[in-house]
Structures are given as C-alpha cells and as structure tokens.
Motif scaffolding. Structure first.
Motif, PDB file in Angstrom:
ATOM      1  N   ARG A 210       0.841  -1.204   0.000  1.00  0.00           N
ATOM      2  CA  ARG A 210       0.000   0.000   0.000  1.00  0.00           C
ATOM      3  C   ARG A 210       0.875   1.253   0.000  1.00  0.00           C
ATOM      4  NH1 ARG A 210      -4.401  -2.004  -1.563  1.00  0.00           N
ATOM      5  NH2 ARG A 210      -5.586  -3.298  -0.156  1.00  0.00           N
ATOM      6  N   PHE A 211       0.464   2.228  -0.799  1.00  0.00           N
ATOM      7  CA  PHE A 211       1.180   3.496  -0.923  1.00  0.00           C
ATOM      8  C   PHE A 211       1.435   4.130   0.442  1.00  0.00           C
ATOM      9  CE2 PHE A 211       1.186   8.095  -1.312  1.00  0.00           C
ATOM     10  CZ  PHE A 211       2.099   8.312  -2.327  1.00  0.00           C
ATOM     11  N   TRP A 212       0.401   4.192   1.252  1.00  0.00           N
ATOM     12  CA  TRP A 212       0.494   4.880   2.538  1.00  0.00           C
ATOM     13  C   TRP A 212       1.385   4.156   3.540  1.00  0.00           C
ATOM     14  CZ3 TRP A 212      -1.419   2.285   6.759  1.00  0.00           C
ATOM     15  CH2 TRP A 212      -2.303   1.226   6.497  1.00  0.00           C
ATOM     16  N   LYS A 213       1.828   2.936   3.212  1.00  0.00           N
ATOM     17  CA  LYS A 213       2.785   2.230   4.063  1.00  0.00           C
ATOM     18  C   LYS A 213       4.200   2.335   3.490  1.00  0.00           C
ATOM     19  CE  LYS A 213      -0.228  -1.236   6.141  1.00  0.00           C
ATOM     20  NZ  LYS A 213      -0.450  -2.687   6.316  1.00  0.00           N
ATOM     21  N   ALA A 214       4.324   2.120   2.193  1.00  0.00           N
ATOM     22  CA  ALA A 214       5.640   2.073   1.561  1.00  0.00           C
ATOM     23  C   ALA A 214       6.315   3.443   1.502  1.00  0.00           C
ATOM     24  CB  ALA A 214       5.527   1.484   0.154  1.00  0.00           C
ATOM     25  N   VAL A 215       5.607   4.435   1.048  1.00  0.00           N
ATOM     26  CA  VAL A 215       6.228   5.745   0.844  1.00  0.00           C
ATOM     27  C   VAL A 215       6.651   6.401   2.164  1.00  0.00           C
ATOM     28  CG1 VAL A 215       5.882   8.075  -0.085  1.00  0.00           C
ATOM     29  CG2 VAL A 215       5.189   6.068  -1.422  1.00  0.00           C
TER      30      VAL A 215
END
Length: 171
Positions: free
Chosen positions: A112-117
C-alpha cells in the motif's frame, strides 16, 4: 490464516547488492570533513534546512550558461559545474527509484502506498541525519525532496508492473 509468500532469492540478492551500493555511495565514497575544524563546527557547516536552496542553485547554473561562463571565466569550469548539477539532481532521484520498488516487492505488507512511501521517507531522513553526524555527504533537505521523488517513481513503476502482471493473469 494467509499463506506466506516466499521471497524470490534473485530479488533478495539484487536488493542486497543495491543496499551495498547505497552504503558505499552515501557513507564510504566521500567525506565532507574540513581538516583543522573542530567536529561540532564541521557538523554546523554540513547541513541545509532551506527548502529548494540546492535545487534552485543547480537549476540556476543549468539555465543561465552565459552568466556563469562569464562569472567563472571559462566554458570548461562551467561544464564541470553543469556536470555536478546534473549528477546531483538526477542522481538523488535515480538512486532511490529502486528503493521505492524494492519496498513493496520484498515485503508484501508494504504494498500500500500509505505504508511504503512514508517508510521510504523515514529511511531517507535517517540517512540524512547519519550523513550530518558522520560528516559523510551533506545533510540537505533538498536531498529528502529529490530522494522522495525517486521513491515515488519506483513505487509507481512497481505498481505498473503489478498491474500488467495482473492483466496477463499472473500474480
């Protein structure tokens, strides 16, 4: 309970090689220490916390060649400065593209974007702080900005590959 995915050993090896390359580039290859100055004075001269200062300086060099050729007294000096500007701007982005792709590829919980970034940005902040106190490289808020752009591009590329694989029926 979800079935645990096995990591691709080639991907893991590639990630380790990338980590080694990054350690070398960020902490081993250059030292920003100034001989004769006390350590804390060097630390105080080893950071930039003003957003876009570095980017604006390099962009100015790239977009005003005649001004800088006259200022520095020659085309050769200008060419060296252009090379430095391009390497710093493009390099800060390019070196973190793989990181943005490796995070979700290596750890499915980071898909998920909100975890990786945010994790990628946190890693860059740690790197910048380590560079500040180790006097290896320069702690620059613009590096955080450019590295984050690289992470976003890498994550976006990973997402595109996943979308293509899904469309082809492979997962």
């Amino acid at each position: 309970m979800k079935k645990e995915q096995k990591r691709n050993p080639w991907l893991a090896a590639l990630f380790l090689a990338y980590c080694g390359f990054m350690l070398y580039m960020l902490f081993i290859r250059n030292r920003s220490a100034i001989e004769g100055l006390p350590y804390w004075e060097q630390v105080c001269n080893n950071y930039n916390l003003k957003w876009f200062r570095t980017v604006e300086n390099y962009w100015d060099v790239l977009t005003r060649p005649t001004y800088y050729i006259d200022k520095w007294g020659g085309y050769e000096v200008y060419c060296v400065q252009v090379r430095i500007a391009v390497i710093n701007l493009a390099g800060n982005i390019a070196t973190f593209i793989p990181f943005g792709a490796f995070l979700p590829a290596m750890w499915p919980k980071l898909c998920r974007f909100w975890k990786a970034v945010p994790l990628g940005v946190a890693a860059v902040i740690v790197v910048e702080i380590l560079q500040l106190f180790s006097l290896r490289g320069k702690c620059d808020v613009d590096d955080l900005l450019l590295n984050t752009v690289g992470i976003l591009i890498g994550y976006g590329l990973w997402r595109m590959v996943q979308s293509i694989r899904k469309r082809k029926g492979r997962r």
